[in-house]
Design a protein around this motif. Structure first.
Motif, short mmCIF file in Angstrom:
data_model
loop_
_atom_site.label_atom_id
_atom_site.label_comp_id
_atom_site.label_asym_id
_atom_site.label_seq_id
_atom_site.Cartn_x
_atom_site.Cartn_y
_atom_site.Cartn_z
N UNK A 75 0.84 -1.32 -0.13
CA UNK A 75 0.12 0.05 -0.07
C UNK A 75 0.84 1.23 0.08
N UNK A 76 2.00 0.95 0.53
CA UNK A 76 3.18 2.06 0.65
C UNK A 76 4.39 1.84 0.36
N UNK A 77 5.40 2.54 -0.23
CA UNK A 77 6.65 2.43 -0.01
C UNK A 77 7.46 3.56 0.60
N UNK A 78 8.06 3.49 1.58
CA UNK A 78 8.85 4.54 2.30
C UNK A 78 10.39 4.50 1.85
N UNK A 88 5.71 6.78 -1.20
CA UNK A 88 4.79 6.25 -2.55
C UNK A 88 3.62 5.55 -1.97
N UNK A 89 2.43 6.32 -2.19
CA UNK A 89 1.25 5.46 -1.47
C UNK A 89 0.12 5.15 -2.78
N UNK A 90 -0.06 3.87 -2.80
CA UNK A 90 -1.14 3.45 -3.87
C UNK A 90 -2.32 3.94 -3.71
N UNK A 91 -3.12 4.55 -4.68
CA UNK A 91 -4.20 5.07 -4.51
C UNK A 91 -5.28 4.15 -5.59
N UNK A 92 -5.58 2.87 -5.30
CA UNK A 92 -6.34 2.26 -6.10
C UNK A 92 -5.68 1.68 -7.50
N UNK A 93 -6.44 1.17 -8.40
CA UNK A 93 -5.71 0.68 -9.66
C UNK A 93 -4.83 1.48 -10.60
N UNK A 95 -3.80 5.15 -9.68
CA UNK A 95 -2.82 6.13 -9.47
C UNK A 95 -2.33 5.81 -8.10
N UNK A 96 -1.33 6.72 -7.88
CA UNK A 96 -0.46 6.65 -6.54
C UNK A 96 -0.15 8.25 -6.28
N UNK A 97 -0.04 8.36 -4.89
CA UNK A 97 0.55 9.63 -4.51
C UNK A 97 1.83 9.52 -3.99
N UNK A 98 2.75 10.61 -4.48
CA UNK A 98 4.04 10.52 -4.06
C UNK A 98 4.41 11.52 -3.38
N UNK A 99 5.13 11.67 -2.19
CA UNK A 99 5.49 13.01 -1.39
C UNK A 99 6.73 12.88 -0.86
N UNK A 100 7.31 14.21 -0.86
CA UNK A 100 8.69 14.22 -0.19
C UNK A 100 8.22 14.83 1.06
N UNK A 101 8.81 14.18 2.26
CA UNK A 101 8.35 14.61 3.64
C UNK A 101 9.78 14.98 4.36
N UNK A 102 9.49 16.09 5.04
CA UNK A 102 10.91 16.86 5.79
C UNK A 102 11.19 16.02 6.95
#
Length: 125
Positions: A75-78, A88-93, A95-102
């Protein structure tokens, strides 16, 4: 007459919501093919298209790795680095969310918030 938001408006709402998560310094909503659907980067010079494509590749590789040992799709790759974390977060079949976190952010909280957003995107898609 109710207003149905367009795909662009829905995408921008998602990006605004991801941006509002404490600790997120850059993010993108990405199709599973690696195309940027929406993005937010403080520094305009960053290559969001490369970031998106590589994030989709990382998630696809993680899915293949999980499949090879017969465990569920991730569900998520860190990605942990000394100065930041990429989620990197899977959002269904589709899409995905990818984010840079401080690095100062509370990671478990960010992970939970992004998972919630991704789940809602997955339901809509």
């Amino acid at each position: 007459m109710s207003h149905h938001p367009s795909a662009e408006e829905e995408t921008q709402e998602c990006i605004d919501e991801i941006r509002s998560v404490a600790g997120v310094v850059a993010c993108a909503l990405v199709s599973c093919e690696g195309l940027v659907m929406g993005k937010y980067f403080r520094e305009s010079g960053l290559s969001s298209s490369l970031f998106a494509a590589m994030s989709a590749t990382v998630l696809a590789s993680a899915e293949a790795a999980c499949g090879s040992v017969h465990i569920q799709r991730p569900s998520m790759v860190t990605i942990t680095t000394t100065d930041a974390t990429i989620l990197i977060v899977s959002a269904g079949e589709v899409a995905l969310i990818t984010a840079v976190i401080d690095k100062s952010a509370d990671l478990p909280t960010v992970q939970r918030q992004l998972s919630d957003i991704a789940a809602r995107i997955g339901e809509v898609a």
